[in-house]
Design an enzyme around this catalytic site. Structure first.
Site, PDB file in Angstrom:
ATOM      1  CG  ASP A  18      -2.049   0.959   1.135  1.00 55.34           C
ATOM      2  OD1 ASP A  18      -2.333   1.448   0.013  1.00 55.34           O
ATOM      3  OD2 ASP A  18      -2.668   1.257   2.177  1.00 55.34           O
ATOM      4  N   GLY A  19       0.326   2.318  -0.577  1.00 60.12           N
ATOM      5  CA  GLY A  19       0.998   3.619  -0.498  1.00 60.12           C
ATOM      6  C   GLY A  19       1.617   4.102  -1.798  1.00 60.12           C
ATOM      7  CG  ASN A  20       2.081   1.504  -5.143  1.00 67.13           C
ATOM      8  OD1 ASN A  20       2.911   1.281  -4.256  1.00 67.13           O
ATOM      9  ND2 ASN A  20       1.658   0.572  -5.971  1.00 67.13           N
ATOM     10  NE  ARG A  41      -4.151   6.856  -7.529  1.00 72.18           N
ATOM     11  CZ  ARG A  41      -4.035   6.511  -6.249  1.00 72.18           C
ATOM     12  NH1 ARG A  41      -3.806   7.435  -5.345  1.00 72.18           N
ATOM     13  NH2 ARG A  41      -4.177   5.259  -5.872  1.00 72.18           N
ATOM     14  CG  HIS A  76       0.158   2.073  -9.347  1.00 73.70           C
ATOM     15  ND1 HIS A  76      -0.113   1.688  -8.063  1.00 73.70           N
ATOM     16  CD2 HIS A  76      -0.929   2.791  -9.762  1.00 73.70           C
ATOM     17  CE1 HIS A  76      -1.308   2.159  -7.697  1.00 73.70           C
ATOM     18  NE2 HIS A  76      -1.820   2.829  -8.717  1.00 73.70           N
ATOM     19  CD  GLU A 105     -12.943  -4.984  -2.202  1.00 69.70           C
ATOM     20  OE1 GLU A 105     -11.748  -5.320  -2.371  1.00 69.70           O
ATOM     21  OE2 GLU A 105     -13.785  -5.722  -1.638  1.00 69.70           O
ATOM     22  CD1 TRP A 144     -12.686  -5.258 -10.299  1.00 63.94           C
ATOM     23  CD2 TRP A 144     -11.755  -4.542 -12.213  1.00 63.94           C
ATOM     24  NE1 TRP A 144     -12.011  -6.317 -10.877  1.00 63.94           N
ATOM     25  CE2 TRP A 144     -11.444  -5.898 -12.047  1.00 63.94           C
ATOM     26  CE3 TRP A 144     -11.269  -3.860 -13.337  1.00 63.94           C
ATOM     27  CZ2 TRP A 144     -10.675  -6.614 -12.969  1.00 63.94           C
ATOM     28  CZ3 TRP A 144     -10.505  -4.565 -14.251  1.00 63.94           C
ATOM     29  CH2 TRP A 144     -10.213  -5.926 -14.066  1.00 63.94           C
ATOM     30  CG  LEU A 184       9.553 -17.136  -3.841  1.00 65.99           C
ATOM     31  CD1 LEU A 184       9.208 -17.245  -2.364  1.00 65.99           C
ATOM     32  CD2 LEU A 184      10.039 -15.718  -4.157  1.00 65.99           C
ATOM     33  CD  GLU A 236       2.780 -13.538  15.526  1.00 72.49           C
ATOM     34  OE1 GLU A 236       2.776 -12.380  15.977  1.00 72.49           O
ATOM     35  OE2 GLU A 236       2.269 -14.503  16.128  1.00 72.49           O
TER      36      GLU A 236
HETATM   37  C1  FPP Z   1      -1.881   0.222  -3.383  1.00 75.36           C
HETATM   38  O1  FPP Z   1      -1.438   1.549  -3.444  1.00 75.36           O
HETATM   39  C2  FPP Z   1      -1.353  -0.548  -4.488  1.00 75.36           C
HETATM   40  C3  FPP Z   1      -2.114  -1.121  -5.472  1.00 75.36           C
HETATM   41  C4  FPP Z   1      -3.567  -1.018  -5.520  1.00 75.36           C
HETATM   42  C5  FPP Z   1      -1.515  -1.845  -6.592  1.00 75.36           C
HETATM   43  C6  FPP Z   1      -0.264  -2.574  -6.285  1.00 75.36           C
HETATM   44  C7  FPP Z   1       0.463  -2.697  -7.551  1.00 75.36           C
HETATM   45  C8  FPP Z   1       1.798  -2.670  -7.724  1.00 75.36           C
HETATM   46  C9  FPP Z   1       2.769  -2.608  -6.625  1.00 75.36           C
HETATM   47  C10 FPP Z   1       2.369  -2.695  -9.086  1.00 75.36           C
HETATM   48  C11 FPP Z   1       1.994  -3.889  -9.901  1.00 75.36           C
HETATM   49  C12 FPP Z   1       2.281  -5.162  -9.213  1.00 75.36           C
HETATM   50  C13 FPP Z   1       2.813  -6.254  -9.780  1.00 75.36           C
HETATM   51  C14 FPP Z   1       2.954  -7.494  -8.999  1.00 75.36           C
HETATM   52  C15 FPP Z   1       3.289  -6.277 -11.168  1.00 75.36           C
HETATM   53  P1  FPP Z   1      -2.501   2.705  -3.545  1.00 75.36           P
HETATM   54  O2  FPP Z   1      -2.643   3.086  -4.967  1.00 75.36           O
HETATM   55  O3  FPP Z   1      -3.780   2.294  -2.886  1.00 75.36           O
HETATM   56  O4  FPP Z   1      -1.793   3.822  -2.717  1.00 75.36           O
HETATM   57  P2  FPP Z   1      -2.483   4.990  -1.866  1.00 75.36           P
HETATM   58  O5  FPP Z   1      -3.265   4.311  -0.764  1.00 75.36           O
HETATM   59  O6  FPP Z   1      -1.316   5.761  -1.339  1.00 75.36           O
HETATM   60  O7  FPP Z   1      -3.338   5.780  -2.808  1.00 75.36           O
END
Ligand code: FPP
Length: 249
Positions: free
Chosen positions: A28-30, A41, A45, A75, A77, A139, A213
């Site tokens: 989370d946090g991208n 945004r 990602h 969710e 989408w 893995l 955990e």
């Molecule tokens: C949450 O950050 C992240 C996602 C919904 C997507 C995760 C995707 C990736 C890390 C890239 C693609 C992954 C792979 C395995 C190829 P957010 O957008 O909800 O961040 P925010 O809460 O700060 O808005």
């Protein structure tokens, strides 16, 4: 991947005989990472993919047998069409580019979620990556795509009922339900990591994390490095897991 002195020091603190067998991650946090840099945004990602590579490689090198990453939820989408489209494109790019590296590191790809609802081209690239890494015995990297834990439970019960209407009997117990989940061939996670500080499960592996955990960090996913992963494992190894019992005293 280079191991810097800080990471090397953390590495010495990890007991390789007591590694978590299955690590699950809510990445989370991208979006916030990108916003802080006044970037779109999708840049967050994209940076998130580098963090995925680091986490995957660190788990493979340590010898963690299972890693599951929450990449796209049922969710998600609801996000703007452009973001969903760009996320799907990023996923395709990752799947196509990464096969060679996954094979080099002996990593087998897996997937959980309602994948039949993914766009056809994504599904094709996914199938191709699954096929091309099937023989790897290192893995097991599982991507949760169009995944929701409640949807998974509903699908499991539907499958149970469909089987029972064919053979007239239905057994409902924990083992049977587990055997009908998407994760039927994975052990339950021992360690669940969530980045960006939110204290939520967000509909991820609700059944499977019953005794996991939890480890939450303020670090945003694109900034997550092998150092953070090592720290999570060190903290995990300090905990006493009691599974509802009294432990060792
Ligand atoms: C949450 O950050 C992240 C996602 C919904 C997507 C995760 C995707 C990736 C890390 C890239 C693609 C992954 C792979 C395995 C190829 P957010 O957008 O909800 O961040 P925010 O809460 O700060 O808005």
């Amino acid at each position: 991947m280079k191991t810097e002195p800080v990471e090397a020091d953390l590495l010495t603190q990890i007991d390789l005989d007591r590694l978590p067998q299955h690590i699950a991650v809510i990445m989370d946090g991208n979006g916030r990472w990108a916003k802080r840099r006044r970037l779109p945004r999708i840049a967050g990602h994209r940076a998130g993919i580098s963090a995925v590579r680091q986490a995957v490689e660190a788990c493979a090198r340590l010898g963690v047998p299972y890693l599951t990453l929450y990449a796209f939820s049922v969710e998600n989408w609801k996000r703007p069409h452009t973001e969903v489209k760009l996320l799907m494109n990023l996923l395709r790019e990752y799947l196509k580019k990464e096969i060679g590296e996954l094979n080099r590191q002996n990593i087998r790809l897996g997937v959980i979620g309602r994948i039949q609802e993914l766009p056809k081209p994504v599904l094709q690239d996914l199938q191709n990556a699954l096929d091309q890494t099937r023989q790897n015995a290192g893995l097991r990297l599982t991507l949760a795509l169009n995944y929701g834990a409640r949807a998974e439970l509903v699908d499991a019960v539907r499958e149970l009922l469909a089987n029972s209407s064919r053979n007239g009997a239905v057994t409902v117990d924990e083992a049977t339900l587990s055997a009908h989940l998407y994760t039927h061939d994975l052990p339950d996670p021992d360690l669940l990591i969530r980045t960006s500080g939110e204290l939520r499960l967000s509909n991820f592996l609700l059944w499977q994390v019953a005794y996991a955990e939890l480890w939450v960090t303020e670090t945003l996913w694109p900034d997550f490095t092998q150092k953070d992963l090592f720290q999570a494992i060190i903290d995990y190894q300090k905990r006493e897991r009691r599974y509802g019992g009294l432990g060792l005293g």
